[in-house]
Each structure stands twice: as C-alpha cells, then as structure tokens.
Motif scaffolding. Sequence first.
Motif, mmCIF file in Angstrom:
data_model
loop_
_atom_site.group_PDB
_atom_site.id
_atom_site.type_symbol
_atom_site.label_atom_id
_atom_site.label_comp_id
_atom_site.label_asym_id
_atom_site.label_seq_id
_atom_site.Cartn_x
_atom_site.Cartn_y
_atom_site.Cartn_z
ATOM 1 N N ARG A 123 37.258 64.281 74.054
ATOM 2 C CA ARG A 123 37.824 63.582 75.213
ATOM 3 C C ARG A 123 39.187 62.977 74.859
ATOM 4 O O ARG A 123 40.130 63.013 75.675
ATOM 5 C CB ARG A 123 36.856 62.479 75.662
ATOM 6 N N ALA A 124 39.296 62.446 73.643
ATOM 7 C CA ALA A 124 40.575 61.888 73.204
ATOM 8 C C ALA A 124 41.648 62.965 73.149
ATOM 9 O O ALA A 124 42.797 62.751 73.582
ATOM 10 C CB ALA A 124 40.412 61.233 71.837
ATOM 11 N N GLN A 125 41.298 64.147 72.645
ATOM 12 C CA GLN A 125 42.259 65.241 72.561
ATOM 13 C C GLN A 125 42.710 65.664 73.956
ATOM 14 O O GLN A 125 43.907 65.910 74.182
ATOM 15 C CB GLN A 125 41.635 66.435 71.834
ATOM 16 N N GLN A 126 41.796 65.714 74.907
ATOM 17 C CA GLN A 126 42.147 66.083 76.279
ATOM 18 C C GLN A 126 43.135 65.075 76.874
ATOM 19 O O GLN A 126 44.098 65.453 77.556
ATOM 20 C CB GLN A 126 40.895 66.148 77.151
ATOM 21 N N THR A 127 42.886 63.801 76.605
ATOM 22 C CA THR A 127 43.766 62.759 77.139
ATOM 23 C C THR A 127 45.149 62.846 76.509
ATOM 24 O O THR A 127 46.168 62.709 77.205
ATOM 25 C CB THR A 127 43.155 61.373 76.889
ATOM 26 N N LEU A 128 45.214 63.063 75.205
ATOM 27 C CA LEU A 128 46.506 63.225 74.531
ATOM 28 C C LEU A 128 47.258 64.428 75.087
ATOM 29 O O LEU A 128 48.480 64.361 75.311
ATOM 30 C CB LEU A 128 46.293 63.384 73.025
ATOM 31 N N ASP A 129 46.543 65.513 75.328
ATOM 32 C CA ASP A 129 47.183 66.721 75.857
ATOM 33 C C ASP A 129 47.809 66.457 77.228
ATOM 34 O O ASP A 129 48.869 67.007 77.551
ATOM 35 C CB ASP A 129 46.167 67.864 75.963
ATOM 36 N N ARG A 130 47.182 65.615 78.043
ATOM 37 C CA ARG A 130 47.699 65.320 79.383
ATOM 38 C C ARG A 130 49.053 64.629 79.324
ATOM 39 O O ARG A 130 49.860 64.729 80.255
ATOM 40 C CB ARG A 130 46.705 64.453 80.160
ATOM 41 N N LEU A 131 49.317 63.912 78.226
ATOM 42 C CA LEU A 131 50.599 63.236 78.072
ATOM 43 C C LEU A 131 51.532 63.983 77.118
ATOM 44 O O LEU A 131 52.530 63.421 76.664
ATOM 45 C CB LEU A 131 50.399 61.800 77.573
ATOM 46 N N GLY A 132 51.184 65.218 76.798
ATOM 47 C CA GLY A 132 52.034 66.003 75.911
ATOM 48 C C GLY A 132 52.068 65.500 74.488
ATOM 49 O O GLY A 132 53.061 65.693 73.768
ATOM 50 N N LEU A 133 50.986 64.851 74.052
ATOM 51 C CA LEU A 133 50.921 64.266 72.716
ATOM 52 C C LEU A 133 49.896 64.949 71.824
ATOM 53 O O LEU A 133 49.572 64.441 70.739
ATOM 54 C CB LEU A 133 50.583 62.768 72.814
ATOM 55 N N GLY A 134 49.373 66.102 72.251
ATOM 56 C CA GLY A 134 48.324 66.771 71.489
ATOM 57 C C GLY A 134 48.729 67.082 70.066
ATOM 58 O O GLY A 134 47.906 67.034 69.144
ATOM 59 N N HIS A 135 50.026 67.365 69.848
ATOM 60 C CA HIS A 135 50.501 67.707 68.503
ATOM 61 C C HIS A 135 50.473 66.519 67.546
ATOM 62 O O HIS A 135 50.613 66.691 66.333
ATOM 63 C CB HIS A 135 51.921 68.257 68.581
ATOM 64 N N LEU A 136 50.294 65.301 68.082
ATOM 65 C CA LEU A 136 50.263 64.102 67.240
ATOM 66 C C LEU A 136 48.837 63.648 66.919
ATOM 67 O O LEU A 136 48.652 62.585 66.328
ATOM 68 C CB LEU A 136 51.001 62.948 67.942
ATOM 69 N N ALA A 137 47.833 64.440 67.287
ATOM 70 C CA ALA A 137 46.436 64.004 67.174
ATOM 71 C C ALA A 137 46.086 63.502 65.779
ATOM 72 O O ALA A 137 45.373 62.505 65.624
ATOM 73 C CB ALA A 137 45.498 65.140 67.576
ATOM 74 N N ARG A 138 46.562 64.155 64.735
ATOM 75 C CA ARG A 138 46.203 63.763 63.371
ATOM 76 C C ARG A 138 47.286 62.928 62.700
ATOM 77 O O ARG A 138 47.219 62.669 61.491
ATOM 78 C CB ARG A 138 45.910 65.014 62.527
ATOM 79 N N ALA A 139 48.258 62.486 63.468
ATOM 80 C CA ALA A 139 49.379 61.739 62.898
ATOM 81 C C ALA A 139 48.989 60.311 62.547
ATOM 82 O O ALA A 139 48.084 59.710 63.133
ATOM 83 C CB ALA A 139 50.550 61.720 63.880
ATOM 84 N N ASP A 140 49.695 59.736 61.582
ATOM 85 C CA ASP A 140 49.563 58.340 61.190
ATOM 86 C C ASP A 140 50.258 57.484 62.257
ATOM 87 O O ASP A 140 51.452 57.663 62.533
ATOM 88 C CB ASP A 140 50.238 58.151 59.825
ATOM 89 N N VAL A 141 49.534 56.539 62.859
ATOM 90 C CA VAL A 141 50.136 55.750 63.948
ATOM 91 C C VAL A 141 51.316 54.910 63.463
ATOM 92 O O VAL A 141 52.176 54.520 64.247
ATOM 93 C CB VAL A 141 49.083 54.847 64.640
ATOM 94 N N ARG A 142 51.357 54.623 62.165
ATOM 95 C CA ARG A 142 52.474 53.835 61.637
ATOM 96 C C ARG A 142 53.773 54.630 61.643
ATOM 97 O O ARG A 142 54.850 54.054 61.509
ATOM 98 C CB ARG A 142 52.153 53.366 60.216
ATOM 99 N N ARG A 143 53.675 55.954 61.781
ATOM 100 C CA ARG A 143 54.857 56.811 61.776
ATOM 101 C C ARG A 143 55.356 57.136 63.183
ATOM 102 O O ARG A 143 56.341 57.846 63.347
ATOM 103 C CB ARG A 143 54.532 58.125 61.051
#
Length: 505
Positions: A123-143
């Motif tokens: 569900r989180a991945q689907q939500t990220l994809d809706r905002l065009g952020l799917g490529h950041l799914a495994r990214a460090d939030v500090r970056r």
Amino acid sequence: MVEVTDVFVAYRSGAEPVMALRGADLTLAAGERLLVAGPNGSGKSTLLRVVTGDQPVLAGRVEVGGAAVHAMDAGERRRWRARALGFVDQHARRNLLPELDVRDNVALQLRLTGTRTAPARARAQQTLDRLGLGHLARADVRRLSGGEAQRVALCAAVAHGPALVLADEPTGELDEDAAHQVYGLLEAVAAEGTGVILVSHDPRSDAFVDRAVRLRDGRLAEEWVPGRTAVTQVADSRGWVRVPGELLTTGGGRTASWTARADAGGLILHPAAVTPAAAPAAAPSSAAATAVPASGAALVELVAVDAGWGGRTLFTGLDLTLRPGSWTALRGPSGSGKSTLLTLVAGLTDPRGGRVTVGGTAWAALDREARADHRRRWLAHGLQRANLVETMTVAENVDLAASLRGRVVEDAKVEALVARLGLAAQRGTPTGVLSGGERQRASLARVLVSGAPVLVLDEPTSQQDDVSAARVVAALEGATRAGAAVLVASHDPVVLERADVTLEL
C-alpha cells in the motif's frame, strides 16, 4: 464531520499568557476540502493542533466524527489519531523516522493499526507511485530534498486511509509540478470521503479547495468560495463579527467607535467618533551596516562545480559569481540541488569536483575550525527550518546572533530590525510560542543582524502571508543596498521577481 465550537487557547509567554485562539469556530463536512488562511500568528497552526488533540483547550468543544476530542485522555487520543487522522506538519521531517527508509515510513501508520508488513509495504508503494516517488522507496529519508521530504510525509499521512487529513503548508517549498501532484493526491483522498483541512499561503490552493475561511486574531473572521468575488464576514458562536481594518478608516482617520442598528434584515454601522490619523513614523535604520569590501570584487565564486550524493548527480560544471549588492535566485524542481548548492557556498559540504571560494579563500583549503571562523566573518545562512533558541525571546535571539560574531548592536537598532520584519509586538516573546511564519522572520532577523557580506537563504517566504513576504523581500533589498550579496533558493514569485539573476537547476 468536524465541529470546533468557541475554543480558547493560551500559550505562556514570560509572565503573561498569549491568547492564540479567542472563541474560534470551525466546521467541515465529510469529503470537503477546506482552506484555512490568515496572517502569520492568527492561530492557523494552533487550530490544527486543537483538531488533532495535541493542543489542550482552555474552553470550548472539539468534535471529529462524533468523537469529543477535547475530552479524550492520552490513551484514547493516541488510538483515535492512529486510526482516523493523517497529519502533515509544516516541518515535514518531523513526520519521518530517520532509521526507516522511505517506504517503511509511509507504511508505518498502517503497521501501527495492525496491517501486516507485506500488505502495508504494498500500500505504501502504491501511494508513493501516485506522487511519482516510487523510485525513492528504499531511499534514506535523511538524503531527501526538502520538497521530496514534504511529499513523502504527505504519503505517510494518507496511506492508511484516514477519515480526516490535516496539512500545514504542504506546498510551501514545492515547485509547480510537485505542488500539482500534492493537490491531486489530496483531491483523490477527498473524493473517497476523507475530509481535508489545509493551512496555506499558497495561491495555488484556491483551485483545490471547496471553501476557504480566514482567521484573524484567533477568531474565524471571513468565509468565501474560491473563484467567486464575495467574501462574507462570519459571526462566531457568541455573535462577534470582526470587521476588516481597511473598512474602518473614514476621512483619513481611524474610527474609534461605532453605532449599530438593524435595517431591512441587515446591520448598518455608523462612525460615532473619529481619531485623527497619526503621522507616519520615520523609516527605521538598519540594524547594522554590512561589512563588504570597498571594491566590486567577487564575494563568492564557483568554478566547474560538480555535486551529488550516493549514485545521484545533481549538477555538473556549474559556474557562479556573486558580487556585492547582487541578488541571485535558485529555482528548480524539488530534489534538483538548490539546498545542496547553498550548503556548498556555506562550506558545510564539499563538491565532487571544482572549486568554491568565499571572500577570496577556497573552502577546500580550510579545516573545520578554520571554516567556522571564515564563515563567521563572511557568511550568514538561513535554513529552511528556523534556527532559534526557543526559550529566548525574539530580541534575545537576535542579540545572541550578533554576539556570536563579536558584534555589539544597540537595542534601538534591534528594535528597528524586528519592526521592519513585522515582529515589534513579539519582540519580548519566547520564540517557542511563535507561529511558523513569525519564527521564519525571527530567523531572518538573526541572519540580517550578522552584518555578513554574503546572505544564503533557503525558502525564506515559504510560511509567509503576502504582507509578511513583502516585508522579507524589503529587508533583503535593504541588505543588498548596503552591499551584501543575497543567494536565495525559492519557488515564490515575489522573491524570484526581485532577483537580478535566476539560476535554473
């Protein structure tokens, strides 16, 4: 769905309380999209915290979906929030846990409400994809950039399907495309029956909301439907109506009192006495002259600079020169490297390639201690998030910034500086109880009092109403007239229009 009735809230400020809300009222229907507007310090963010239950009320009622939020104990409130509420703070990073990657931050609320790991992540991945952020799914939030963090925080607020979403300035630091995506996601969740309360100074929000209200002095004062010209004055639950100040001036003076009478179903006000207008005050002097070189030599030079982090390249071969009295703006999509460029100029990070010189000295030639000394002499940096000592007053924070640079600034000049930024009434107020916009301007006052030749600012108007944004721009114009070079990252047209040079990233 939401009913706030006659709510009073006070903050402690020294010996005297500060009334943040004075009998505030608010209603919201299921699926409605409501904009809460108002000047900085009018009580907008406080009203959101009242609805979430984070801010206790002195009096009044707060009901959401039939639940009496004002009467809940801590445990009831925590369980209710986890299930029914999504909240996006002004400072998006407060919503994100640094020990979790982007996807797990978005999935966290689902996990807290009992969803198993795999479906929560899906569900989180689907939500990220809706905002065009799917490529950041495994990214460090500090970056993440500031804009990316803002959009990830919004995903985290809506992924669990709450009945109510509250968003405090969710697009203040976003470019046009990113803001459009944010409003699109909020519109989609509202279409599913979720109520949305949006606090914003962003004029783009008008196209998103169904209805708008304005707070003034801690009360609901006005209401309108965006796209229509009529703005109605709202009577609160006690019958108080706040008449706009611009309507109370007659014959060049300020009307001190009025008579009122009913007439054909309406109400007519007549001035009873007029107080002559006071002569305009003389313009205050600057807090301190900027110490810049007498010549027009470059204050900052970037030569063939490359920057990035991890496997990501932000820009390559960048050249930039800042001279005394110049105003340079950085513009570009979220994550394009605007904030990174500011930290390079400030000597807080190093480029992958190229040279960054401030005051004729390259940062690469200096160790950490020498950088701090050089920065103290040449540069002042205003961050996206206000950098203040919250237990100290506005004036004390400004005095502290000056003293840390070995400068002594007269009290009268500090008073003039904070007045120019619209903070005269808050001069003796601890910064911890200020609104987000007031805190941002207090942080700018610390930058300006430094007298530094180079001023580096990140989104200095992101939390400002129109009047306050104009004050910020005017204060920075004063610094450039005194010879300072201004480098500012912004999406705000008011800031960009003033720039001598705009660099697209």
